[in-house]
Design a protein around this motif. Structure first.
Motif, PDB file in Angstrom:
ATOM      1  N   GLY A   1      42.200  46.209  50.044  1.00  0.00           N
ATOM      2  CA  GLY A   1      41.068  46.354  50.334  1.00  0.00           C
ATOM      3  C   GLY A   1      40.281  47.324  49.043  1.00  0.00           C
ATOM      4  N   PHE A   2      41.050  48.134  48.218  1.00  0.00           N
ATOM      5  CA  PHE A   2      40.367  48.632  47.009  1.00  0.00           C
ATOM      6  C   PHE A   2      39.914  47.481  46.052  1.00  0.00           C
ATOM      7  CE2 PHE A   2      41.327  49.623  42.600  1.00  0.00           C
ATOM      8  CZ  PHE A   2      40.415  50.681  42.333  1.00  0.00           C
ATOM      9  N   TYR A   3      40.826  46.600  45.907  1.00  0.00           N
ATOM     10  CA  TYR A   3      40.160  45.158  45.074  1.00  0.00           C
ATOM     11  C   TYR A   3      38.820  44.595  45.468  1.00  0.00           C
ATOM     12  CZ  TYR A   3      44.668  45.809  42.463  1.00  0.00           C
ATOM     13  OH  TYR A   3      45.399  46.280  41.761  1.00  0.00           O
ATOM     14  N   VAL A   4      38.840  44.386  46.989  1.00  0.00           N
ATOM     15  CA  VAL A   4      37.707  43.805  47.452  1.00  0.00           C
ATOM     16  C   VAL A   4      36.448  44.742  47.144  1.00  0.00           C
ATOM     17  CG1 VAL A   4      36.463  43.273  49.569  1.00  0.00           C
ATOM     18  CG2 VAL A   4      38.957  42.408  49.112  1.00  0.00           C
ATOM     19  N   MET A   5      36.529  46.041  47.553  1.00  0.00           N
ATOM     20  CA  MET A   5      35.530  47.045  47.294  1.00  0.00           C
ATOM     21  C   MET A   5      35.032  47.234  45.863  1.00  0.00           C
ATOM     22  SD  MET A   5      33.644  49.052  48.719  1.00  0.00           S
ATOM     23  CE  MET A   5      32.465  50.213  48.205  1.00  0.00           C
ATOM     24  N   SER A   6      36.072  47.240  44.870  1.00  0.00           N
ATOM     25  CA  SER A   6      35.779  47.161  43.532  1.00  0.00           C
ATOM     26  C   SER A   6      34.873  45.976  43.149  1.00  0.00           C
ATOM     27  CB  SER A   6      36.938  47.128  43.004  1.00  0.00           C
ATOM     28  OG  SER A   6      37.811  48.487  43.148  1.00  0.00           O
ATOM     29  N   VAL A   7      35.330  44.983  43.843  1.00  0.00           N
ATOM     30  CA  VAL A   7      34.568  43.532  43.292  1.00  0.00           C
ATOM     31  C   VAL A   7      32.990  43.689  44.131  1.00  0.00           C
ATOM     32  CG1 VAL A   7      34.426  41.128  43.432  1.00  0.00           C
ATOM     33  CG2 VAL A   7      36.475  42.433  42.657  1.00  0.00           C
ATOM     34  N   ALA A   8      33.253  43.964  45.435  1.00  0.00           N
ATOM     35  CA  ALA A   8      32.108  43.865  45.886  1.00  0.00           C
ATOM     36  C   ALA A   8      30.766  44.998  45.727  1.00  0.00           C
ATOM     37  CB  ALA A   8      32.171  44.122  47.676  1.00  0.00           C
ATOM     38  N   ALA A   9      31.489  46.080  44.925  1.00  0.00           N
ATOM     39  CA  ALA A   9      30.525  47.143  44.704  1.00  0.00           C
ATOM     40  C   ALA A   9      29.549  46.561  43.465  1.00  0.00           C
ATOM     41  CB  ALA A   9      31.211  48.463  44.698  1.00  0.00           C
ATOM     42  N   ILE A  10      29.931  45.787  42.750  1.00  0.00           N
ATOM     43  CA  ILE A  10      28.984  45.109  41.852  1.00  0.00           C
ATOM     44  C   ILE A  10      27.769  44.741  42.075  1.00  0.00           C
ATOM     45  CG2 ILE A  10      28.893  43.333  40.027  1.00  0.00           C
ATOM     46  CD1 ILE A  10      32.115  43.519  39.779  1.00  0.00           C
TER      47      ILE A  10
ATOM     48  N   ALA B   1      24.497  46.269  40.790  1.00  0.00           N
ATOM     49  CA  ALA B   1      23.390  45.357  39.936  1.00  0.00           C
ATOM     50  C   ALA B   1      22.046  45.525  40.513  1.00  0.00           C
ATOM     51  CB  ALA B   1      24.188  43.986  39.825  1.00  0.00           C
ATOM     52  N   LEU B   2      22.057  45.760  41.901  1.00  0.00           N
ATOM     53  CA  LEU B   2      20.467  45.944  42.621  1.00  0.00           C
ATOM     54  C   LEU B   2      19.989  47.214  42.221  1.00  0.00           C
ATOM     55  CD1 LEU B   2      21.287  44.466  46.121  1.00  0.00           C
ATOM     56  CD2 LEU B   2      20.044  43.424  44.596  1.00  0.00           C
TER      57      LEU B   2
ATOM     58  N   PHE C   1      16.633  49.398  50.753  1.00  0.00           N
ATOM     59  CA  PHE C   1      17.105  48.611  51.744  1.00  0.00           C
ATOM     60  C   PHE C   1      18.212  47.483  51.500  1.00  0.00           C
ATOM     61  CE2 PHE C   1      17.153  44.700  54.446  1.00  0.00           C
ATOM     62  CZ  PHE C   1      17.097  45.244  55.448  1.00  0.00           C
ATOM     63  N   TRP C   2      17.903  47.164  50.217  1.00  0.00           N
ATOM     64  CA  TRP C   2      19.063  46.099  50.040  1.00  0.00           C
ATOM     65  C   TRP C   2      20.274  46.876  49.145  1.00  0.00           C
ATOM     66  CZ3 TRP C   2      18.936  41.941  52.332  1.00  0.00           C
ATOM     67  CH2 TRP C   2      17.358  41.383  52.617  1.00  0.00           C
ATOM     68  N   ILE C   3      20.065  47.732  48.499  1.00  0.00           N
ATOM     69  CA  ILE C   3      21.042  48.539  47.977  1.00  0.00           C
ATOM     70  C   ILE C   3      22.084  49.075  49.090  1.00  0.00           C
ATOM     71  CG2 ILE C   3      21.848  50.429  46.465  1.00  0.00           C
ATOM     72  CD1 ILE C   3      18.930  50.175  45.085  1.00  0.00           C
TER      73      ILE C   3
ATOM     74  N   TYR D   1      27.118  49.199  52.369  1.00  0.00           N
ATOM     75  CA  TYR D   1      27.626  48.959  53.641  1.00  0.00           C
ATOM     76  C   TYR D   1      28.491  47.769  53.953  1.00  0.00           C
ATOM     77  CZ  TYR D   1      28.248  49.303  58.742  1.00  0.00           C
ATOM     78  OH  TYR D   1      28.705  49.110  60.094  1.00  0.00           O
ATOM     79  N   LEU D   2      27.887  46.544  53.497  1.00  0.00           N
ATOM     80  CA  LEU D   2      28.704  45.187  53.501  1.00  0.00           C
ATOM     81  C   LEU D   2      30.007  45.380  52.616  1.00  0.00           C
ATOM     82  CD1 LEU D   2      28.908  42.534  54.624  1.00  0.00           C
ATOM     83  CD2 LEU D   2      27.427  41.857  52.631  1.00  0.00           C
ATOM     84  N   ALA D   3      29.930  46.031  51.606  1.00  0.00           N
ATOM     85  CA  ALA D   3      30.889  46.093  50.731  1.00  0.00           C
ATOM     86  C   ALA D   3      32.239  46.938  51.454  1.00  0.00           C
ATOM     87  CB  ALA D   3      30.756  46.569  49.236  1.00  0.00           C
ATOM     88  N   PHE D   4      31.734  47.965  51.905  1.00  0.00           N
ATOM     89  CA  PHE D   4      32.751  48.874  52.844  1.00  0.00           C
ATOM     90  C   PHE D   4      33.309  48.008  53.843  1.00  0.00           C
ATOM     91  CE2 PHE D   4      30.538  52.671  50.641  1.00  0.00           C
ATOM     92  CZ  PHE D   4      31.791  53.258  50.221  1.00  0.00           C
TER      93      PHE D   4
END
Length: 139
Positions: free
Chosen positions: A88-97, A101-102, A110-112, A117-120
């Protein structure tokens, strides 16, 4: 099925289910709309609170229906939990990019907020899936 495996199933189902309802509700307003005018904050806070409350209530229900298993963990449960949390940590770390970036691109809040939230959600669901797989396939 151990209480920890049940808890993983609960987190996966509740996390994915609540997020699906939230995103279906909020993203259905996007086509043809100015995203700066979409009221997403309150629904997101409600979704987060609903996920927490439903997770707790489902955990309590699981403990009531299987009282002999409730709260019992062993070394295997702890190791599976640790591996799942790492995933979960690795997924969050990558998804938080993406929200980062936004933000750097000065995109609409709205998008940020929604990508964060989707990353979490992705991190929680990935963590739960890894735990379920480890329980099912053996560790």
């Amino acid at each position: 099925m151990t209480s920890e495996e049940k808890r993983s199933w609960i987190y996966a189902v509740v996390g994915a289910g609540v997020a699906a309802v939230y995103f279906a509700t909020v993203l259905s307003q996007v086509p043809g709309a100015d995203v700066t005018r979409i009221a997403y904050v309150r629904p997101m806070l409600i979704a987060i609170a609903a996920g927490i409350v439903l997770g707790i209530l489902a955990g309590i229900a699981a403990a009531v229906f299987s009282p002999k298993d409730a709260g019992r963990t062993d070394e295997r449960d702890r190791r599976i939990n640790r591996r799942g949390e790492h995933a979960g940590f690795y997924v969050m770390s990558v998804a938080a990019i993406v929200p980062l970036a936004l933000a750097m691109a000065e995109a609409a809040h709205f998008w940020i907020a929604n990508t964060l939230y989707l990353a979490f959600v992705l991190a929680t669901v990935a963590s739960s899936i890894v735990k379920i797989v480890l329980y099912r396939r053996g560790f």
